[in-house]
Each structure stands twice: as structure tokens, then as C-alpha cells.
Write a protein that holds these residues in place. Structure first.
Motif, PDB file in Angstrom:
ATOM      1  N   THR A 188       0.841  -1.207   0.000  1.00  0.00           N
ATOM      2  CA  THR A 188       0.000   0.000   0.000  1.00  0.00           C
ATOM      3  C   THR A 188       0.870   1.248   0.000  1.00  0.00           C
ATOM      4  OG1 THR A 188      -1.746  -1.164   1.194  1.00  0.00           O
ATOM      5  CG2 THR A 188      -1.846   1.237   1.201  1.00  0.00           C
ATOM      6  N   ILE A 189       0.547   2.181  -0.911  1.00  0.00           N
ATOM      7  CA  ILE A 189       1.209   3.491  -0.908  1.00  0.00           C
ATOM      8  C   ILE A 189       0.142   4.567  -0.823  1.00  0.00           C
ATOM      9  CG2 ILE A 189       3.252   2.741  -2.200  1.00  0.00           C
ATOM     10  CD1 ILE A 189       1.993   4.107  -4.671  1.00  0.00           C
ATOM     11  N   GLU A 190       0.521   5.755  -0.373  1.00  0.00           N
ATOM     12  CA  GLU A 190      -0.421   6.861  -0.236  1.00  0.00           C
ATOM     13  C   GLU A 190      -0.054   7.974  -1.210  1.00  0.00           C
ATOM     14  OE1 GLU A 190      -0.431   7.970   3.857  1.00  0.00           O
ATOM     15  OE2 GLU A 190      -1.764   6.314   4.433  1.00  0.00           O
ATOM     16  N   VAL A 191      -1.090   8.567  -1.824  1.00  0.00           N
ATOM     17  CA  VAL A 191      -0.887   9.645  -2.791  1.00  0.00           C
ATOM     18  C   VAL A 191      -1.696  10.847  -2.323  1.00  0.00           C
ATOM     19  CG1 VAL A 191      -1.070  10.308  -5.220  1.00  0.00           C
ATOM     20  CG2 VAL A 191      -0.657   7.923  -4.618  1.00  0.00           C
ATOM     21  N   GLU A 192      -1.069  12.028  -2.331  1.00  0.00           N
ATOM     22  CA  GLU A 192      -1.748  13.258  -1.922  1.00  0.00           C
ATOM     23  C   GLU A 192      -2.591  13.787  -3.091  1.00  0.00           C
ATOM     24  OE1 GLU A 192      -1.845  14.992   1.018  1.00  0.00           O
ATOM     25  OE2 GLU A 192      -0.857  13.242   1.900  1.00  0.00           O
ATOM     26  N   VAL A 193      -3.908  13.862  -2.877  1.00  0.00           N
ATOM     27  CA  VAL A 193      -4.840  14.379  -3.896  1.00  0.00           C
ATOM     28  C   VAL A 193      -5.774  15.352  -3.191  1.00  0.00           C
ATOM     29  CG1 VAL A 193      -6.687  13.803  -5.505  1.00  0.00           C
ATOM     30  CG2 VAL A 193      -4.737  12.256  -5.253  1.00  0.00           C
ATOM     31  N   PRO A 194      -5.913  16.608  -3.678  1.00  0.00           N
ATOM     32  CA  PRO A 194      -6.825  17.577  -3.018  1.00  0.00           C
ATOM     33  C   PRO A 194      -8.218  16.987  -2.811  1.00  0.00           C
ATOM     34  CG  PRO A 194      -5.568  18.652  -4.768  1.00  0.00           C
ATOM     35  CD  PRO A 194      -5.256  17.184  -4.867  1.00  0.00           C
ATOM     36  N   PHE A 195      -8.770  17.232  -1.617  1.00  0.00           N
ATOM     37  CA  PHE A 195     -10.070  16.635  -1.244  1.00  0.00           C
ATOM     38  C   PHE A 195     -11.194  16.985  -2.227  1.00  0.00           C
ATOM     39  CE2 PHE A 195     -14.130  17.339   0.972  1.00  0.00           C
ATOM     40  CZ  PHE A 195     -14.437  16.027   1.272  1.00  0.00           C
ATOM     41  N   ASP A 196     -11.178  18.230  -2.756  1.00  0.00           N
ATOM     42  CA  ASP A 196     -12.285  18.651  -3.629  1.00  0.00           C
ATOM     43  C   ASP A 196     -12.299  17.912  -4.964  1.00  0.00           C
ATOM     44  OD1 ASP A 196      -9.918  19.882  -4.299  1.00  0.00           O
ATOM     45  OD2 ASP A 196     -10.888  21.663  -5.163  1.00  0.00           O
ATOM     46  N   LEU A 197     -11.216  17.182  -5.283  1.00  0.00           N
ATOM     47  CA  LEU A 197     -11.175  16.413  -6.549  1.00  0.00           C
ATOM     48  C   LEU A 197     -11.614  14.965  -6.360  1.00  0.00           C
ATOM     49  CD1 LEU A 197      -7.808  17.645  -8.124  1.00  0.00           C
ATOM     50  CD2 LEU A 197     -10.103  18.498  -8.574  1.00  0.00           C
ATOM     51  N   HIS A 198     -11.800  14.523  -5.101  1.00  0.00           N
ATOM     52  CA  HIS A 198     -12.107  13.109  -4.843  1.00  0.00           C
ATOM     53  C   HIS A 198     -13.356  12.646  -5.580  1.00  0.00           C
ATOM     54  CE1 HIS A 198      -9.552  12.643  -0.917  1.00  0.00           C
ATOM     55  NE2 HIS A 198      -8.866  13.147  -1.927  1.00  0.00           N
ATOM     56  N   PRO A 244     -16.048  11.165   2.897  1.00  0.00           N
ATOM     57  CA  PRO A 244     -16.121  12.631   2.773  1.00  0.00           C
ATOM     58  C   PRO A 244     -16.037  13.349   4.117  1.00  0.00           C
ATOM     59  CG  PRO A 244     -17.841  11.579   1.473  1.00  0.00           C
ATOM     60  CD  PRO A 244     -17.205  10.523   2.279  1.00  0.00           C
ATOM     61  N   GLU A 245     -16.596  12.736   5.180  1.00  0.00           N
ATOM     62  CA  GLU A 245     -16.616  13.432   6.464  1.00  0.00           C
ATOM     63  C   GLU A 245     -15.209  13.584   7.076  1.00  0.00           C
ATOM     64  OE1 GLU A 245     -18.195   9.183   7.090  1.00  0.00           O
ATOM     65  OE2 GLU A 245     -18.573  10.863   5.733  1.00  0.00           O
ATOM     66  N   LEU A 246     -14.244  12.778   6.595  1.00  0.00           N
ATOM     67  CA  LEU A 246     -12.869  12.874   7.121  1.00  0.00           C
ATOM     68  C   LEU A 246     -12.109  14.079   6.549  1.00  0.00           C
ATOM     69  CD1 LEU A 246     -11.814   9.108   6.967  1.00  0.00           C
ATOM     70  CD2 LEU A 246     -12.566  10.403   8.976  1.00  0.00           C
ATOM     71  N   GLN A 247     -12.539  14.581   5.382  1.00  0.00           N
ATOM     72  CA  GLN A 247     -11.912  15.741   4.723  1.00  0.00           C
ATOM     73  C   GLN A 247     -10.411  15.487   4.492  1.00  0.00           C
ATOM     74  OE1 GLN A 247     -13.486  19.085   4.130  1.00  0.00           O
ATOM     75  NE2 GLN A 247     -15.353  17.925   4.330  1.00  0.00           N
ATOM     76  N   SER A 248     -10.043  14.236   4.241  1.00  0.00           N
ATOM     77  CA  SER A 248      -8.640  13.855   4.070  1.00  0.00           C
ATOM     78  C   SER A 248      -8.194  14.078   2.629  1.00  0.00           C
ATOM     79  CB  SER A 248      -8.457  12.387   4.451  1.00  0.00           C
ATOM     80  OG  SER A 248      -7.149  11.967   4.136  1.00  0.00           O
ATOM     81  N   HIS A 249      -6.882  14.400   2.453  1.00  0.00           N
ATOM     82  CA  HIS A 249      -6.322  14.607   1.118  1.00  0.00           C
ATOM     83  C   HIS A 249      -5.522  13.392   0.662  1.00  0.00           C
ATOM     84  CE1 HIS A 249      -7.464  18.838   1.096  1.00  0.00           C
ATOM     85  NE2 HIS A 249      -7.018  18.927   2.351  1.00  0.00           N
ATOM     86  N   THR A 250      -5.560  12.288   1.412  1.00  0.00           N
ATOM     87  CA  THR A 250      -4.727  11.116   1.100  1.00  0.00           C
ATOM     88  C   THR A 250      -5.580   9.998   0.505  1.00  0.00           C
ATOM     89  OG1 THR A 250      -3.324  11.682   2.963  1.00  0.00           O
ATOM     90  CG2 THR A 250      -3.084   9.466   2.063  1.00  0.00           C
ATOM     91  N   ILE A 251      -5.138   9.481  -0.647  1.00  0.00           N
ATOM     92  CA  ILE A 251      -5.790   8.327  -1.288  1.00  0.00           C
ATOM     93  C   ILE A 251      -4.803   7.172  -1.226  1.00  0.00           C
ATOM     94  CG2 ILE A 251      -6.550   7.371  -3.504  1.00  0.00           C
ATOM     95  CD1 ILE A 251      -7.816  10.044  -4.144  1.00  0.00           C
ATOM     96  N   ALA A 252      -5.278   5.980  -0.772  1.00  0.00           N
ATOM     97  CA  ALA A 252      -4.418   4.798  -0.621  1.00  0.00           C
ATOM     98  C   ALA A 252      -4.555   3.899  -1.836  1.00  0.00           C
ATOM     99  CB  ALA A 252      -4.787   4.048   0.649  1.00  0.00           C
ATOM    100  N   ILE A 253      -3.381   3.403  -2.368  1.00  0.00           N
ATOM    101  CA  ILE A 253      -3.369   2.469  -3.504  1.00  0.00           C
ATOM    102  C   ILE A 253      -2.735   1.183  -3.006  1.00  0.00           C
ATOM    103  CG2 ILE A 253      -2.658   2.076  -5.893  1.00  0.00           C
ATOM    104  CD1 ILE A 253      -2.261   5.097  -6.193  1.00  0.00           C
TER     105      ILE A 253
END
Length: 1194
Positions: free
Chosen positions: A900-910, A937-946
């Protein structure tokens, strides 16, 4: 002073024209005469009533003849109006076009009614509907629903009244909806709401609301009351035959429900209007109180068997006693053992009632007649004829026969029972004197043979000896047969049945084995051949098995000698069938089949007749070359030789015989003939014929073209030589290794056979302790196979087991789709991989679980404490094989564990990455073979896990970041596109900027790729002169310039009023406004004509550019001059058509004057309803002239 109404002479002429002169009474009104005008009834006599009596038929009803019958119109016409404010389609450019017209056509087609629309001065819609009543009502409902704006209202009425609004099967509700042209929604029974929703026009809602409240008000007047009355007094309240309660119900109009005697309830239920119900309750209470005071009871004992006589049929006797004496008789229930009957009534009448009870009880008697049970059938007679004679004479007597008992029971009036008893006793005596019976014992297995086919034997005996024979059914397994009838006939039937039975005991049964395929042939078409056999051996019964049983046993039964003869005959028949069923297949080249058949089938017919065989050729469109010959063996061989000689004569067909040992024949033919078929196909379709198996012959015949025959011969001999080189060897294999070779349906053995030239390897059967393995095949192949088996054994003995710990949650991912990844590793490294069983309830929580059993919990904690780092059993994968291969397989498995790796993606683009219904993220997961986890959505996180294989993660990350770039570019573009620009434009120019049906504004929107928003007219807070343009800044400015250009042109326009004679307006406008539109398009101007009722009907306004306005005015003035000439000519012509001048010179007529007309205010009569089809019936369907928007056509 009487009121008068004035009618013109012209309108009254229609009434006068159809009347006979003697029937008209006219009071002529002149200015000089002041006599009273006639009354309305004198001038317009009413039609006769429907129920006119015979006496009045002699006199005229009014002045009309009573012979005129009222005509019920089949077609009615109704007119109703839709006000402007309630019209659904107001903003139409031209009346009679668009959605409104389409809807009207649909309604006409669906309902069959005729619709005509017209526009009133107030812009309201008048609709005239003609047709049959139901069609008009349906059309009206549709018009209201589709052309009129809908409102809704709710009416609260008690829940219990809802069912009365619905009516039986919903009929009342449907009728109400049709009558008021509304939609009425009633809440479901399980819905606690009492609100009824009505949808429709304001007028319709008011009508429906009124009707619903009326129904509810009617139900409010009704009431339900329950009165407790002791059960014993119910008969007094009901009265004899329920007459008393019936009278009360009729007089008060109240429904009274008294529970029947069988129901143990005391309450009496009253239903009706409140006042009348109170009267009914009072009367019942009065009767109850009175009877309670005056009545007393006595109890008497009456035999239980006589109770039913006291009750009488349907309780009539009890009602009779109540009617005569006023006493109620209470009988205990039939399931009670009590014999006490209670009489309740006034003391002075109890004595009379008691007498009647005893009279009823003793009026019937029960008697019995002794008669043997076997005679009962004869006493009853065929279809009950004998008994019917007695019951017709004495219908009140009930006669009962009990099976197995030697008596007959009679019940009824004493005198009738005595007479019936005498008659039945006489019948019994007569029958005993002339009838006898006997019972014989015959084994039940012979019963069906005694009966015979379809009862032939037993029916013959019955008819011959005039007796009745009773044979028990097979299910009883009883041997007892009873014969009844004339004594002599009984003895003769007994003798014959016993003879038949003894003959059957001496019979024998033989089972004959005959192949099932011959059964149908032996039976023959429609059973002809088996009938011949049965006729030849009539004493033998032949039974064939059911075809579904697949049995070959045919059973013969009969006298010993006859059975033997029949057996020999049938065996000979079967032998002939077997001999004649020999079959051989002859392969003949397809092109020669027609020569074998011959012209008109002559050749094949001749061969069939001379060889006495059956020859079947394949169908013409079939690929088969085989001809099948069936018959005796010698005959089949002769027919085959003749067919082959025909082929040999026709073509250069060579025939070669090759000697190959018979033991090799099967191996040469191969499984299902594959080997030999491949040789035949390779060698040009030659035919290779092997001798019949078991014949011992070594000769193989090859037939075909010479060159192909030689080629096939060489291949066959080469193959035979190979097969002859087959050796058989054996080797020793430890039994513990046997399972490895035979598991998975012998997959390892199949692989060895394929690799080493079809070597057959045979392992000993499971369960035996033998270690000998046999190998059979070509010598070199057998040696190679032995070597390979030895290698496998060495691998098995050198096998080790390696454990690989991978968390259970990753096992499915490691396996891959349908286990493909594991299968690949197993093949590549030649190892066995076993996954552990899944843990049912894995403990994911780090908190200790609380258990009630302290010992177990303690043990668990102790175990965890001792070895906290050890892997769980469910995580361990076991790999078996050679040590180096196992290590390599373990590395391959570990490489398959997802990372698993994490990628920073702005929350508004999720949400854009996820896509509609997850389509975007699913596509990426499928493309890169990874799992992508987007946080909630309620977490407002910018991290997406792959999560996925290390090899796929980099590609997936790059793909995700590319998608982020695309979305950011789209966001920027969206921000650029959302530029807003406001333009101030006078609202009077807005319609022109929009254009007809939005054509102009749509053009600007498409040309500049912008969105243009006009202010809402109904919003008072919004500036009405602001037009908002949204889009790219450059495009919005271009669109603004385009709008301002239009405004500039509009500001240059002028409006001029032109006096134009109103008589020519219609001509200038033209049909459906086509002419005026053409002028406006030609001169690029707008022309407005005055509305009806305008102060100046001649004023026409022309708007446009000055030069265009001038040209348009000139053109329409020229048209006016031209059309006006036609109008003047037309008016001049009308002068000649006017009435003579002397009539005009007369003083103006007052018209026809009548008194007491229905429409006057002080008239006692109601004015007729002109919209009613009953008061003004129409005679047939009237064709109404079509109304056009611009007046009638010229």
C-alpha cells in the motif's frame, strides 16, 4: 302587474312554422291595441308527461297532441369554459396550433367525442363537446386534466365514512370523479389519515367537496347500537317465523340483527338513523321487560331420539308451537346427553304447549325389520327402484340400511312406518324364498383370471346363470367370493368357478427371455401377430413387459402342454428374427450411389427381391457413404457382393487383401476408430474393411483407387509393425507414492503417455499392497517412461515442506482470479501449495475480549503472552517439493503480497476521481490491477491509498496523478467559463432580442458559446433591465456587443399608426395569418391590428426602420384600395337582397310578447336548463360549422 318578455318575430317564426294553424293561439300586438299579451303556456304549450292517464288521452295536453313521444337523444352536446387565468397553454403565437391542438386531437381519438374550441374576447377558452353521454363525460374529464391548470384541496371526513365514498367495487368514486372531472385520492385502510385529497379545477373541486361532505353527512345520521338480551328471550323478540322483528324493521327502517340459536351470543345489533333506531330499541326493550315479568318455565323429559321431531324440519315445529301458544321451547344441543326440554311462556299457555310438544314427540316412531345384509341390494333394487315405490307412497318415512347389519331401520309417522314395515317384510320373505347365496374360497391370485379381460369371464357367468358374483378387490387380498341369486343358478355358477380355479391350479407359468427390440415385431402392427399366436394357443395367456421397464421377460401362462408348444413356437419366431436381423455396412463412394439405385430404383429393388434383404442408403444431402444391408447373413453377403461389383465395374477400383494378425486389429482401429479413419482420410478416402471380431480371420481388405490403395497398404503395414513391436515391462514403486500418479484422474499418467508415445502405465488397484507397476508400449518408449517415473519418485522422496507466513487478508489477492497466480507458480516450480482454512471470526480488535469462562480466558491470555510474535495458523501457507524449488516458490509468493502506498490528492477532486456511480475509480482499478481506497467525505482527508503488487503501484500512482492534472485543468477552465457580464437593456426590447420561439437569443448563445439569462418578470426584487451573460470573458463581450447591436437597431425603429378600413383587415391578415406574416417578412417590419372592442377599429400600427415602415404602409394602403373595391361591390349586391321598402317604412315591431315566462323574476316555474340534454334534446348529431381564428373562409 304581470312581467313580459319580448321575442323578435324572426326568432319566433321557427316556433310557429312547425305547428298546425288550429293549434296556434296568437295574440297580435299592435301599437294601437292595448290588450293583455298571451301567457307563455298559451303560446308554448308543454309536452305531455310520460305517465299520462287514459282519460286525459282523449283531451289535448295543452295544445300539443299527446301522440308525440319523448325522444331520448343518443348524442348530447355540452359547452364549458376555461377562464384565462386557469388556461394551461396561454402563451401561444397562433390559436389552433401547438400543444393544445395536439391534446384535443388525442382526446377526440381516445374518447370518440367531437371537440370544437373557440377563443372568447376575454381570452378564455370555450369548448363544445358532442357525442354519446359517456364519451362526453370522459372527454370533459381529460380536457379539465390536460388543458386547465390543476388545483388541489383536502376534505377531512371520519375514516369510517371513506368506504361509502368509494362505494361497491369503487363504482361510486369513479362516478363522482367523472361527474366532477376531478381526481379523488382516498387514504389506504392502514393509513391513519382521514384527509381525502381532491385534484382538479376550482369549480370541480368545489362540486366534489360538496358531494363528499354530503355522503359523510348522510352517514352521520346513521348509528349503531348493541342491546344485551338474555338468549332465552330471543324467540319472543323475533316472533314466530321472525315476523315480529320483521315488522319492527319495516316500520322503523332500522336493521336488527338477532344472533341465530346456534351462536352463543346475547347482544342484538341495531343499525339505522338515530331517531328511528331509538324507537326500535325502545320497542325491543319493552317486549323484553314484559316477557321477563310475565313468563315462567317448566322442564320436561323427552327421549333424545324424539328431540328432532319436536324441532321439526328447519325448526318449523318450534315456530308452530310459538305461533299457536306464544311459548318458547328450548331443546338441549345435539352433542349434549341431556333429555330435558324447557318450555318458557305465560303460565296459562304452558299446558297447551306441553301437550303439543308431546304430540310432536310421539307423532314419529322408529321400527326395524330383520333382513340378511346380502338381501339389502335386492330390496333397494336397481338404481333404488324398489325402494322408490315405498318412499313415493309414504314420503315422510325414512328407511336406513346399515352395511354389515342384518336389519333395516324405518323412521317416520307411526301409521306410515307400520305400512312401510309390512311392505318391506313381504319383500324380505319373498326374496328369502326365491334367492340363495353361497361363499367359496379361491386363491386371490386367480381372481383376475376368473374375471377375464375387461370382465369377459365373470360377465358371461352372471348373464348365463342370472346371479350376482362379488369378487373382493386386490387390495383386500381376500380369497372369499360370494355368489347370490336364484338357488339353481348359484349352484351352477359355483361349480363353474371352482372348475376354473382347479384348472388354473394345474396351470404353469414360464418366463421366456426375448430381446426387447423384438417385442414390437412379435406383437405386430395393431397387435395382429400376437393375436394370431393367441388364436393358435387360446388357453395360453401371454404377457409382455411394459416398454418403460426395459425388461426382456415375456410370461406365458396356461396348461403345461400348451405352454410348451407356445414356447417352442415363439422361440422359433425369435430365432428367425435374429437370423433376419444380421446387419453389415458397405462403404460405397458417394458418386456411385445413383448407379446402385438405378433408374426409378430398378437396380436396388432387384437386389432386395433376389437377396431377400433390407437395404438402406444414406440421404442424398448426407455426407455418409455407408449402405446398410439387413437380413440373413448369407443373403446380406450376397447383396454386398452385388453392390461392390457394381462399383468395381463403374470405376477403376482396386481391392487388396493384407494379412495382419487379429490380435493387432483393435489397436490399429484405435479408440472409436480414430487411427483407421485418419489413414482412410489421408489416402484419398479409401475403404478399409476389418473382419468381424471373434472370427479369427487375419485378412484386412483395402478398396479404392489403385494409387491410394497402395499408399494405405504401406501405412497400415507400417503401423502394424509398430504395434507388433509392443513390449510389456514392469517396475517396482513404493505404494506410498502411488497416490501421486493416480490423483486428479491420473493426470500424471496421462502426461507420461502423451510424452512417451502412448505408453500404457497400470498401477495396482487401491487397497492392495502390491508395488508392481506394469508398462506397455514400444520398447524405447517404455524405457523412457520408466526413467521418468523413477525421476518423479526421487523428487517425491527428496520432497520437503516449507512454511510461508502471509496474513490471511492477502490470500485472495495472492491466489489471483480463479487461482491463476498459484497455478502458474505450481507449474513453474513443480511444487504443491496448500492454503489454510479461513478463520471464521478473526479477531481484529487489539482489546482483550471479555469471557465468562475465566479459565479459558486466562489460558488464552497466557498463550498470547508467551509467544506474541508467532504467526497465526490461518496465515501459514504450506509449500511442498524439492528444497530449492520450494524456496523459489516462497519468494514468488511473497512477491505477490500487495503493498500500500499513499498519494496526496486535493479533497475537492475526490468526487471527480470516483466518477458517476464509481465508474471513474473502477476503470482505473481495472486498468492498473490495483485497489484504490478514497477516504470518507466526512474525514476531509487529502490522502488516497493504492494497494496492489509492487510492479503495478508505480503505474497506478502515475495514472492517478495524471487524472489529478486533468481535473485541475478542467477546474481552471470552469473558472474561466464562469465569468459574468451584465448588460442594461430596456425591458421593452427583450421580446425582440429573444425572437420568435427564442430563435434570436439561441443564435447568439450558440455563436458565442455563452449562457444568457433574462430577468424573471414575477420577481419584483430583481432589476428588470439587466441581462446576465455567463462564459469566457472574450465570448461574453462578443455576445454583449451582438445584443447591443440589436438594441441599437431597435432604437432606430419608428412606429406609425395607419387608418385602415376594418372591413379589409381579415383579407390583409389572410388564412391563419399567412398573408400578414409574408408582408412583415418582406418589409422587415412588425404590423399590429386593433383588438375587437378597441376605440378606433381602423387604427393599424407599423413598427420598423423608417424606410421599411414607409414601404410597408404604401403596400398595405394599396391592398386596402384593392380589397375595398370588392367590399363596396359586395355591399351593393346586398341592397338588392333586402326586403321591400314598404315593410321597412312600418313602425318598428315590439316583437312577440308573452306573460309569466320561466325566465322572469316573479315566475313560479324554474327556467329550463339550456345545457341539459333532457330538457332540450338534440335530434341526431348536429354538424357545427368550424370556427377559424380569422373569420370564415372566402
Amino acid at each position: 302587474m304581470s312581467s313580459v318578455a319580448v321575442l323578435t318575430q324572426e326568432s319566433f317564426a321557427e316556433h310557429r312554422s312547425g305547428l298546425v294553424p288550429q293549434q296556434i293561439k296568437v295574440a297580435t300586438l299592435n301599437s294601437e291595441e292595448e290588450s293583455d299579451p298571451p301567457t307563455y303556456k298559451d303560446a308554448f304549450p308543454p309536452l305531455p308527461e310520460k305517465a299520462a292517464c287514459l282519460e286525459s288521452a282523449q283531451e289535448p295536453a295543452g295544445a300539443w297532441s299527446n301522440k308525440i313521444r319523448p325522444i331520448k337523444a343518443s348524442v348530447i352536446t355540452q359547452v364549458f369554459h376555461v377562464p384565462l387565468e386557469e388556461r394551461k397553454y396561454k402563451d401561444m403565437n397562433q390559436f389552433g396550433e401547438g400543444e393544445q391542438a395536439k391534446i384535443c386531437l388525442e382526446i377526440m381519438q381516445r374518447t370518440g367525442a367531437h371537440l370544437e374550441l373557440s377563443l372568447a374576447k376575454d381570452q378564455g377558452l370555450s369548448i363544445m363537446v358532442s357525442g354519446k353521454l359517456d364519451a362526453v363525460m370522459k372527454a370533459r374529464k381529460d380536457i379539465v386534466a390536460r388543458l386547465q391548470t390543476q388545483a388541489s384541496a383536502t376534505v377531512p371526513i371520519p375514516k369510517e365514512h371513506h368506504r361509502f365514498v368509494i362505494g361497491k367495487n369503487g363504482e361510486k368514486l369513479q362516478d363522482l370523479e367523472l361527474k366532477t372531472a376531478t381526481k379523488i385520492q382516498i387514504p389506504r385502510p392502514d393509513d391513519p389519515s382521514n384527509q381525502i385529497k381532491i385534484t382538479g379545477t376550482k369549480e370541480g373541486i368545489e362540486k366534489a367537496r360538496h358531494e363528499v361532505l354530503l355522503i359523510s353527512a348522510e352517514q352521520d345520521k346513521r348509528a349503531v347500537e348493541r342491546l344485551e338480551v338474555e338468549k332465552a328471550f330471543h324467540p319472543f323478540i323475533a316472533g314466530p317465523y321472525n315476523r315480529l322483528v320483521g315488522e319492527i324493521m319495516q316500520e322503523t327502517g332500522t336493521r336488527i340483527n338477532i344472533p341465530p340459536p346456534s351462536v352463543n351470543r346475547t347482544e342484538i345489533v341495531f343499525t339505522g338513523e338515530k331517531e328511528q333506531l331509538a324507537q326500535a330499541v325502545a320497542r325491543i326493550k319493552k317486549i323484553y321487560e314484559e316477557k321477563k315479568k310475565k313468563t315462567t318455565t317448566i322442564a320436561v323429559e323427552v327421549k333424545k331420539s324424539q328431540h328432532k321431531y319436536v324441532i321439526g324440519p328447519k325448526g318449523n315445529s318450534l315456530q308452530e308451537i310459538l305461533e299457536r301458544t306464544g311459548v318458547s321451547v328450548e331443546i338441549p344441543p345435539s352433542d349434549s346427553i341431556s333429555e330435558t326440554v324447557i318450555l318458557r311462556g305465560e303460565p296459562e299457555k304452558l299446558g297447551q304447549a306441553l301437550t303439543e310438544v308431546y304430540a310432536k314427540a310421539n307423532s314419529f316412531t322408529v321400527s326395524s325389520v330383520s333382513a340378511p345384509s346380502w338381501l339389502h341390494r335386492f330390496i333397494i333394487g336397481k338404481k333404488g327402484q324398489n325402494l322408490a315405490k315405498i318412499t313415493q307412497q309414504m314420503p315422510k318415512v325414512h328407511i336406513e340400511f346399515t352395511e354389515g347389519e342384518d336389519k333395516i331401520t324405518l323412521e317416520g309417522p307411526t301409521e306410515d312406518v307400520n305400512v312401510a314395515q309390512e311392505q318391506i317384510e313381504g319383500m324380505v320373505k319373498d326374496l328369502i324364498n326365491r334367492m340363495d347365496y353361497v361363499e367359496i374360497n379361491i386363491d386371490h391370485k386367480f381372481h383376475r383370471h376368473l374375471i377375464g379381460k375387461s370382465g369377459a369371464n365373470i360377465n358371461r357367468i352372471k348373464d348365463q346363470y342370472k346371479v350376482s358374483v362379488r369378487i373382493p378387490p386386490d387390495s383386500e387380498k381376500s380369497n372369499l367370493i360370494r355368489i347370490e341369486g336364484d338357488p339353481q343358478g348359484v349352484q351352477q355358477a359355483k361349480r363353474e368357478l371352482l372348475e376354473l380355479a382347479s384348472r388354473m391350479e394345474n396351470e404353469r407359468t414360464k418366463d421366456l427371455i426375448i430381446e426387447q427390440r423384438f417385442h414390437r415385431t412379435i406383437i405386430g402392427q395393431k397387435g395382429e401377430r400376437i393375436r394370431e399366436i393367441r388364436d393358435k394357443f387360446p388357453e395360453v395367456i401371454i404377457n409382455f413387459p411394459d416398454p418403460a421397464q426395459k425388461s426382456e421377460i415375456v410370461q406365458l401362462r396356461g396348461p403345461k402342454n400348451e405352454v410348451e408348444k407356445c414356447t417352442k413356437y415363439m422361440q422359433k419366431m425369435v430365432a428367425d428374427l435374429v437370423e433376419n436381423s444380421y446387419s453389415i455396412s458397405v462403404p460405397i463412394f458417394k458418386q456411385f450411389h445413383k448407379n446402385i439405385i438405378g433408374k426409378g430404383g430398378a437396380n436396388i429393388k432387384k437386389i432386395r427381391e433376389e437377396s431377400n434383404t433390407k437395404i438402406d442408403l444414406p440421404a442424398e444431402n448426407s455426407n455418409s457413404e455407408t449402405i446398410v444391408i439387413t437380413g440373413k447373413r448369407a443373403n446380406c453377403e450376397a447383396a454386398r457382393s452385388r453392390i461392390l461389383s457394381i462399383q468395381k465395374d463403374l470405376a477403376n477400383i482396386a481391392e487388396v487383401e493384407v494379412s495382419i494378425p487379429a490380435k493387432l486389429h483393435n489397436s490399429l482401429i484405435g479408440t472409436k476408430g480414430r487411427l483407421i479413419r485418419s489413414i482412410m482420410e489421408e489416402c484419398g478416402g479409401v475403404h478399409i474393411h476389418f473382419p468381424v471380431e471373434g472370427s479369427g480371420s487375419d485378412t484386412v481388405v483395402i478398396r479404392g483407387p489403385s494409387s491410394d490403395v497402395e499408399k494405405a497398404k504401406k501405412q497400415l503395414l507400417h503401423l502394424a509393425e509398430e504395434k507388433d513391436n509392443v513390449v510389456e515391462d514392469y517396475m517396482l514403486v513404493d505404494p506410498r507414492h502411488h497416490r501421486h500418479f493416480v490423483i486428479r484422474r491420473g493426470q500424471v499418467l496421462r502426461e507420461i503417455a502423451e510424452e512417451y508415445g502412448g505408453v500404457m502405465v497400470s498401477f495396482p488397484r487401491s487397497g492392495t499392497q502390491s508395488d508392481k507397476v506394469t508398462l506397455k508400449g514400444a520398447k524405447d518408449c517404455v524405457e523412457a517412461a520408466k526413467k521418468r517415473i523413477q525421476e518423479i519418485i526421487e523428487d517425491l522422496e527428496a520432497q520437503v515442506t516449507v512454511e510461508c507466513a502471509i496474513p490471511q487478508k492477502f490470500h485472495r489477492s495472492v491466489m489471483g482470479p480463479k487461482g491463476s497466480r498459484i497455478q502458474q507458480i505450481t507449474r513453474d516450480y513443480n511444487v504443491q501449495i496448500k492454503f489454510p482454512d479461513r478463520e471464521e471470526n478473526p479477531v481484529h480488535s487489539v482489546e482483550p475480549s471479555i469471557q465468562e469462562n475465566g479459565d479459558e480466558a486466562g489460558e488464552g491470555r497466557e498463550a498470547k503472552e508467551t509467544d506474541p510474535g508467532s504467526p497465526r495458523r490461518c496465515d501459514i501457507i504450506v509449500i511442498s517439493g524439492r528444497k530449492e524449488k520450494c524456496e523459489a516458490a516462497k519468494e514468488a509468493l511473497e512477491a505477490l503480497v500487495p503493498v500500500t502506498i499513499e498519494v496526496e490528492v486535493p479533497f475537492d477532486l475526490h468526487r471527480y476521481i470516483i466518477g458517476q456511480k464509481g465508474s471513474g475509480i473502477r476503470k482505473m482499478m481495472d486498468e492498473f490491477e490495483v485497489n484504490i481506497h478514497v477516504p470518507a467525505p466526512e474525514l476531509q482527508s487529502h490522502t488516497i491509498a493504492i494497494t496492489g503488487l509492487a510492479a503495478n503501484l508505480d503505474r497506478a500512482k502515475a495514472g492517478l496523478l495524471d487524472r489529478v492534472k486533468e481535473l485541475q485543468a478542467e477546474q481552471e477552465d470552469r473558472a474561466l467559463r464562469s465569468f459574468k457580464l451584465s448588460v442594461t437593456v430596456d425591458p421593452k426590447y427583450h421580446p425582440k432580442i429573444i425572437g420568435r420561439k427564442g430563435a434570436v437569443i439561441t443564435q447568439i448563445r450558440l455563436e458565442h458559446d455563452v449562457n444568457i439569462q433574462f430577468p424573471d418578470k414575477d420577481d419584483g426584487n430583481q432589476p428588470q433591465d439587466q441581462i446576465t451573460i455567463t462564459g469566457y470573458e472574450k465570448n461574453t463581450e462578443a455576445a454583449r456587443d451582438a445584443i447591443l447591436k440589436i438594441v441599437g437597431e431597435l432604437e432606430q425603429m419608428v412606429s406609425e399608426d395607419v387608418p385602415l378600413d376594418h372591413r379589409v383587415h381579415a383579407r390583409i391578415i389572410g388564412a391563419r395569418g399567412k398573408a400578414i406574416r409574408k408582408i412583415m417578412d418582406e418589409f422587415k417590419v412588425d404590423i399590429r391590428f386593433p383588438q375587437s372592442g378597441a376605440p378606433d377599429p381602423n387604427c393599424v400600427t407599423v413598427t420598423g426602420l423608417p424606410e421599411n415602415v414607409e414601404e410597408a404602409i404604401d403596400h398595405i394602403l394599396n391592398l386596402e384600395e384593392e380589397y375595398l373595391a370588392d367590399v363596396v361591390d359586395s355591399e351593393a349586391l346586398q341592397v338588392y337582397m333586402k326586403p321591400p321598402a314598404h315593410e321597412e317604412s312600418k313602425a318598428p315591431s315590439k316583437g312577440f310578447v308573452v306573460r309569466d315566462a320561466p325566465w322572469t323574476s316573479n315566475s313560479s316555474e324554474k327556467a329550463p336548463d339550456m345545457s341539459s340534454s333532457e330538457e332540450f334534446p338534440s335530434f341526431g348529431a348536429q354538424v357545427a360549422p368550424k370556427t377559424l381564428p380569422w373569420g370564415p373562409k372566402r
